[in-house]
Design an enzyme around this catalytic site. Structure first.
Site, PDB file in Angstrom:
ATOM      1  N   ASP A   2      -2.574   6.714  -3.652  1.00  0.00           N
ATOM      2  CA  ASP A   2      -2.197   6.677  -5.202  1.00  0.00           C
ATOM      3  C   ASP A   2      -2.298   8.102  -5.869  1.00  0.00           C
ATOM      4  OD1 ASP A   2      -2.914   3.881  -5.244  1.00  0.00           O
ATOM      5  OD2 ASP A   2      -5.010   4.230  -5.473  1.00  0.00           O
TER       6      ASP A   2
ATOM      7  N   GLU B 278       1.608  -1.669 -11.949  1.00  0.00           N
ATOM      8  CA  GLU B 278       0.550  -1.061 -12.188  1.00  0.00           C
ATOM      9  C   GLU B 278       0.996   0.495 -12.215  1.00  0.00           C
ATOM     10  OE1 GLU B 278      -2.128  -2.112  -9.394  1.00  0.00           O
ATOM     11  OE2 GLU B 278      -1.017  -1.768  -7.886  1.00  0.00           O
TER      12      GLU B 278
END
Length: 557
Positions: free
Chosen positions: A55, A221
């Protein structure tokens, strides 16, 4: 920018220094022997970080690039990396020495903790927003990224709030983009926007959903907010961690409605699920994008893609069919940052000669000062700690589970193919039986070689546990007896597909195979790790200890 001049000086030093801004006083070679992205000919190969920095988010401040990644339950948490050219990276700092709430993260919390964070530079300060899906969204800030960061503030309380990104608009209004984790919130595949107060430390509302991806972009997301040519952009991954695509939404109004466009997917490449990352520009006006690729036991490795703008839409990677959807590159010319910088890589090997623990190491939970003494005698000393009562399951010490042990000192797999060796000995406490110290490959399945104290002296043992996070049982075999307090050499060779073959030696010359080939498995949301530990099953007023003389990562022989 504070510290900018110092960065420029240090990054021109010989690359044998441990790391720029390292607190370590010991100089050692930091160039990896198993993966270097910089090809030395003006080009680079992907991944730029062949390790589990999942991420990623990144920014440029002046001539310096900064990247952060999620860290889940590991501590110190929130790794912060630094680069001068987007290709050569070192670990600058960990933003969280320990993770809040302390009473929760003093215990191992697999898959919980720091999820996808965001870093921004605003009003001469660095801001990081990070989510804990069980508690909410936190913010920490500093003027000096290599130093201490502020105590995290809970900006947005609630379960299932994830993947925040702040945005300071030109009109003085502030926003926080975020998403929802279905496991906690009961809803997912949507992107939302909340208002932030002027200091960025508290939301002013509960947020508004601005895009629903259920039909076209399931599991959307990780929104990152940017503004360009009057458009608000939300760069968001969609389609799932290992199979998805990079989506970009744009609108003239920050609340929408948003147009959508897929700007990068796997195409005909081997890079599955290329998404979730950051748009960065260089001093020379080039555009680039960093993102992760999920590689199972190896974690989420980081790639760097060229990027360009066409009709106010980004195209990431190489658009081979002219449709505006890029594919990842595996080799490309390096970013033009105006200069050429030395090759650097995150630290892996450790001679343990420094009084400060190297930045490549993280514990499975918040660390305690009684767990170790680093580098005082030219070795890392790990004191045996009692395994937690909650872990009374299936390890050799009173049938406990190694995955429940907080004091495992871990580092990431550094490449697909590598060899790691630890020189270690166990000095047992005469009042304690069954103290153990060893070297492990840790994931949902784990394997390890360890020294064990017993009534008849010390033995070297091999253990394997399948499905350790759920129902697995560890199988154990005795390899050999060894002399008390004898140094042994424990080695694992890892090859493509996560195949792990274990070996041991009493003299670092002749190595004997241990057990069958073990296939590494990822942990909860993380790749497999390499771990060192020292444990026991009873509590008295003292402990034994293990000394690790060195830990070396090399190419497979």
């Amino acid at each position: 920018m504070h510290g900018k001049h110092l960065f420029s000086i240090l990054c021109c030093l010989v690359v044998s220094q441990t790391e720029s801004f390292s607190q370590n006083s010991t100089i050692q070679n930091t160039i990896s022997k198993v993966w270097v992205s910089d090809l030395g000919n003006g080009k680079y190969k992907n991944p730029i970080l062949n390790a589990d920095y999942s991420d990623p988010d990144a920014i440029r401040v002046g001539d310096d690039f900064y990247m952060i990644a999620s860290s889940f339950n590991h501590a110190p948490g929130l790794p912060l990396l630094h680069s001068k050219d987007l290709v050569n990276w070192t670990i600058l700092n960990h933003v969280l020495p320990r993770q809040k709430p302390y009473d929760v993260f003093n215990k191992v919390q697999h898959g919980n903790g720091v999820w996808a964070p965001a870093i921004r530079f605003h009003d001469k300060e660095f801001y990081i927003y990070y989510p804990d899906p069980d508690f909410g969204i936190y913010m920490t800030k500093t003027k000096d990224p290599k130093g201490e960061w502020s105590d995290p503030v809970l900006v947005f309380e609630g379960k299932g709030l994830i993947d925040p990104c702040p945005f300071w608009d030109e009109d003085g209004k502030n926003y926080l983009a975020f998403a929802y984790a279905g496991s906690r919130a009961g809803v997912k595949s949507v992107v939302a926007l909340a208002k932030l107060n002027s200091t960025g430390d508290k939301v002013l509302d509960r947020g508004v959903i601005v895009y629903d991806g259920h039909e076209l972009d399931p599991t959307i997301e990780g929104p990152k907010v940017y503004k360009r040519n009057g458009y608000y952009y939300l760069f968001s991954p969609a389609g799932g961690v290992s199979t998805g695509w990079q989506l970009v939404l744009r609108s003239k109004n920050i609340y929408g409605p948003y147009e959508r466009k897929v700007v990068m997917d796997q195409g005909k490449t081997t890079v599955n699920g290329p998404h979730q990352g950051a748009w960065i520009d260089t001093q020379t006006g080039e555009d680039w994008f960093v993102h992760f690729q999920d590689k199972d036991a190896y974690g989420r490795v980081v790639h760097l893609q060229p990027m360009k703008w066409v009709n106010d839409w980004p195209v990431i990677g190489v658009d081979k069919n002219g449709k505006g959807v890029g594919e990842p590159v595996m080799e490309y010319k390096k970013p033009n940052v105006g200069k050429t910088y030395p090759i650097q890589t995150p630290a892996e090997s450790d001679e343990f000669n420094s009084p400060i623990l190297g930045k490549q190491w993280q514990w499975q939970a918040n660390p305690d000062g009684t767990w170790l003494m680093p580098g005082q005698q030219g070795a890392l000393r790990l004191y045996t700690m009692k395994v937690p009562e909650s872990g009374k399951k299936l390890l050799d010490v009173s049938k406990n589970n190694l995955l429940d042990v907080p004091n495992i000192l871990t580092q990431k797999f550094p490449a697909e193919n590598f060899m790691a060796t630890a020189k270690i000995k166990l000095t047992g406490n005469e009042k304690i039986e069954q103290e153990m110290a060893g070297f492990a490959v840790v994931g949902e399945d784990y394997s390890h070689i360890y020294i064990k104290n017993g009534k008849q002296g010390q033995t070297l043992n091999f253990g394997v546990c399948k499905k350790g996070l759920t129902t697995g049982k560890e199988s154990v075999s005795v390899l050999t007896s060894i002399k008390t307090n004898q140094y042994v050499y424990l080695r694992v060779k890892v090859t493509e597909g996560g195949k792990c073959n274990w070996f041991y030696s009493l003299d670092d010359r002749k190595y004997t195979a241990a057990g069958e080939t073990f296939i590494a498995k990822p942990g909860k949301w993380i790749g497999a790790t390499l771990g060192l530990y020292a444990i026991r099953d009873t509590q008295i007023n003292d402990s034994g200890y293990a000394d690790v003389d060195w830990f070396r990562v090399e190419a497979v022989k």
